[in-house]
Design a protein around this motif. Structure first.
Motif, PDB file in Angstrom:
ATOM      1  N   LYS A  69       0.642  -1.197   0.055  1.00 19.96           N
ATOM      2  CA  LYS A  69       0.190   0.015   0.130  1.00 19.96           C
ATOM      3  C   LYS A  69       0.658   1.247   0.067  1.00 19.96           C
ATOM      4  O   LYS A  69       0.695   2.234  -0.801  1.00 19.96           O
ATOM      5  N   ILE A  73       0.875   3.973  -3.102  1.00 17.15           N
ATOM      6  CA  ILE A  73       0.587   5.390  -2.832  1.00 17.15           C
ATOM      7  C   ILE A  73       1.605   6.222  -3.281  1.00 17.15           C
ATOM      8  O   ILE A  73       1.722   7.433  -3.945  1.00 17.15           O
ATOM      9  N   MET A  76       1.718   6.286  -7.071  1.00 11.56           N
ATOM     10  CA  MET A  76       0.504   7.164  -7.551  1.00 11.56           C
ATOM     11  C   MET A  76       0.786   8.567  -7.390  1.00 11.56           C
ATOM     12  O   MET A  76       0.471   9.382  -8.323  1.00 11.56           O
ATOM     13  N   LYS A  80       1.087  11.420 -10.367  1.00 12.60           N
ATOM     14  CA  LYS A  80       0.248  12.442 -10.431  1.00 12.60           C
ATOM     15  C   LYS A  80       1.102  13.695 -10.608  1.00 12.60           C
ATOM     16  O   LYS A  80       0.510  14.749 -11.267  1.00 12.60           O
ATOM     17  N   SER A  95      -0.018  -1.535  -8.074  1.00 15.01           N
ATOM     18  CA  SER A  95      -1.320  -1.736  -7.925  1.00 15.01           C
ATOM     19  C   SER A  95      -1.893  -3.400  -7.988  1.00 15.01           C
ATOM     20  O   SER A  95      -2.670  -3.787  -7.452  1.00 15.01           O
ATOM     21  N   THR A 107      -9.313   2.270  -5.133  1.00 13.68           N
ATOM     22  CA  THR A 107      -8.462   3.210  -5.643  1.00 13.68           C
ATOM     23  C   THR A 107      -7.368   2.558  -6.540  1.00 13.68           C
ATOM     24  O   THR A 107      -6.619   3.136  -7.532  1.00 13.68           O
ATOM     25  N   ASN A 110      -8.901   2.049  -9.751  1.00 11.95           N
ATOM     26  CA  ASN A 110      -8.909   3.446 -10.560  1.00 11.95           C
ATOM     27  C   ASN A 110      -7.735   3.662 -11.155  1.00 11.95           C
ATOM     28  O   ASN A 110      -7.395   4.087 -12.211  1.00 11.95           O
ATOM     29  N   SER A 111      -6.621   3.347 -10.527  1.00 10.84           N
ATOM     30  CA  SER A 111      -5.372   3.773 -10.859  1.00 10.84           C
ATOM     31  C   SER A 111      -4.949   2.947 -12.199  1.00 10.84           C
ATOM     32  O   SER A 111      -4.446   3.636 -13.117  1.00 10.84           O
ATOM     33  N   TRP A 114      -6.512   4.942 -15.067  1.00 12.05           N
ATOM     34  CA  TRP A 114      -5.801   6.344 -15.258  1.00 12.05           C
ATOM     35  C   TRP A 114      -4.598   5.688 -16.152  1.00 12.05           C
ATOM     36  O   TRP A 114      -4.490   6.344 -17.219  1.00 12.05           O
ATOM     37  N   ARG A 149     -16.139  -4.320  -7.672  1.00  6.74           N
ATOM     38  CA  ARG A 149     -15.041  -3.651  -7.891  1.00  6.74           C
ATOM     39  C   ARG A 149     -14.209  -4.025  -9.313  1.00  6.74           C
ATOM     40  O   ARG A 149     -14.133  -3.496 -10.345  1.00  6.74           O
TER      41      ARG A 149
END
Length: 351
Positions: A69, A73, A76, A80, A95, A107, A110-111, A114, A149
């Motif tokens: 995790k 993060i 990510m 970004k 991920s 999340t 979702n990544s 992206w 999900r």
């Protein structure tokens, strides 16, 4: 070696890993004894991998999850901040590791969206990536039933697939769906694929031989086979409603587009009558309730009858033709027998 690095190294060394399980530390000795030669990877205490199955010690799960995790993060936030193409592979790597440990982490799913959005139009291997993403969802769905999900992510992938890939996914996912008939998520995925096929069929440059009718007929026949094999499965009847609704919308469009006296109109109406006859035959075959203690047959009879009632509500202009072929009194009596607590509902639907 760092716990997370070791975990990711195993995943990279065997990209075909299709199952991750959690093993009590006392079981590692037995697993190691049963493993021979180089067929298995094991450090004796934390990881064991063989035949594309990865075992992780239950004592390592929490620290491994926390490490995955944190790495995810960090990747990510860096992605970004910089938007660097070179960080996309890091996002996908971290991920994936996180999702294999906790498939409900929204999340992380979702990544991956992206990344796919960012590489669309720039990556020549996009279709290969989409195929692997679809396989990842299927593998996760094997051990995490009805994972919304994961399946939502797979449905989202459809919009980026080519027509050929959509047809391939529809064919490939059939075996999985046929073995998980209680999981409505996999049928929802098939519905998304079929809607994409319907959409593409309306384009002027639709591929030759891209027959929507054949796809629909194969799916309908396959669904009927599953309904008769697996008694009382609601997901199968919901899928049939979708297929019937798609066909009726197409039927209404075809009937509106042809002239009143054309041969095409006659052919379309004959096709409609054939469809209705088949659905009534299905009703009859599913309405028998043997005298036994199993409730599945009663559930099947209820599903089949309510499906026919639903069907009549979709095409009220053909209600008189339905009445000629369908004995409403018998249908009402059957519903009242198998599900008497809903007799008021049956009266309101049939009257």
């Amino acid at each position: 070696m760092d716990l997370l690095l070791q975990f990711q190294h195993i995943l990279e060394s065997d990209p075909l890993i299709d199952e991750v399980g959690f093993v009590h530390p006392t079981q590692f000795a037995t697993l190691t004894e049963d493993s021979t030669g180089d067929a298995a990877i094991s450090d004796g205490t934390t990881f064991w991998c063989r035949d594309h199955k990865l075992g992780v010690s239950t004592q390592a799960v929490l620290p491994l999850y926390n490490a995955a995790k944190r790495a995810f993060i960090a990747a990510m936030e860096e992605y970004k901040r910089l938007g660097d193409d070179g960080l996309e592979s890091e996002m996908m790597k971290h991920s994936k590791a996180l999702l294999l440990l906790s498939s409900d982490f929204g999340t992380a799913w979702n990544s991956r969206r992206w990344v796919i959005k960012s590489i669309t139009g720039k990556c020549s291997a996009l279709q290969e990536i989409l195929g692997k993403e679809s396989e990842l969802v299927e593998k996760i769905a094997e051990r995490s039933k009805m994972n919304y999900r994961a399946w939502n992510h797979r449905c989202w992938l459809v919009s980026y697939m080519t027509r050929e890939q959509v047809l391939h996914e529809l064919k490939k996912s059939r075996n999985w769906a046929g073995l998980h008939v209680a999981d409505n998520c996999c049928f929802h995925y098939r519905r998304r694929l079929i809607l994409r096929i319907l959409k593409d069929s309306k384009l002027e440059n639709a591929s030759p031989g891209y027959s929507v009718e054949e796809v629909w007929k194969e799916e309908l026949d396959w669904n009927e086979m599953l309904i008769k094999r697996y008694i009382g499965r609601e997901a199968l009847w919901l899928h049939r409603r979708f297929l019937s609704l798609c066909w009726m919308k197409q039927f209404a469009t075809d009937l509106h587009d042809v002239s009143c006296h054309s041969e095409l109109k006659t052919s379309t109406i004959n096709s409609f009558n054939s469809f209705i006859d088949n659905e009534l035959h299905l009703l009859n075959s599913c309405s028998t309730v043997p005298d036994n203690d199993f409730e599945d047959f009663q559930v099947q009879a209820t599903f089949s009858a309510t499906y026919i009632l639903w069907l009549t509500k979709q095409i009220p202009e053909f209600w008189s033709e339905f009445q000629e072929k369908l004995t409403i009194g018998n249908l009402k009596a059957m519903l009242s027998k198998v599900c008497p607590e809903r007799s008021f509902l049956w009266d309101s639907l049939i009257d």
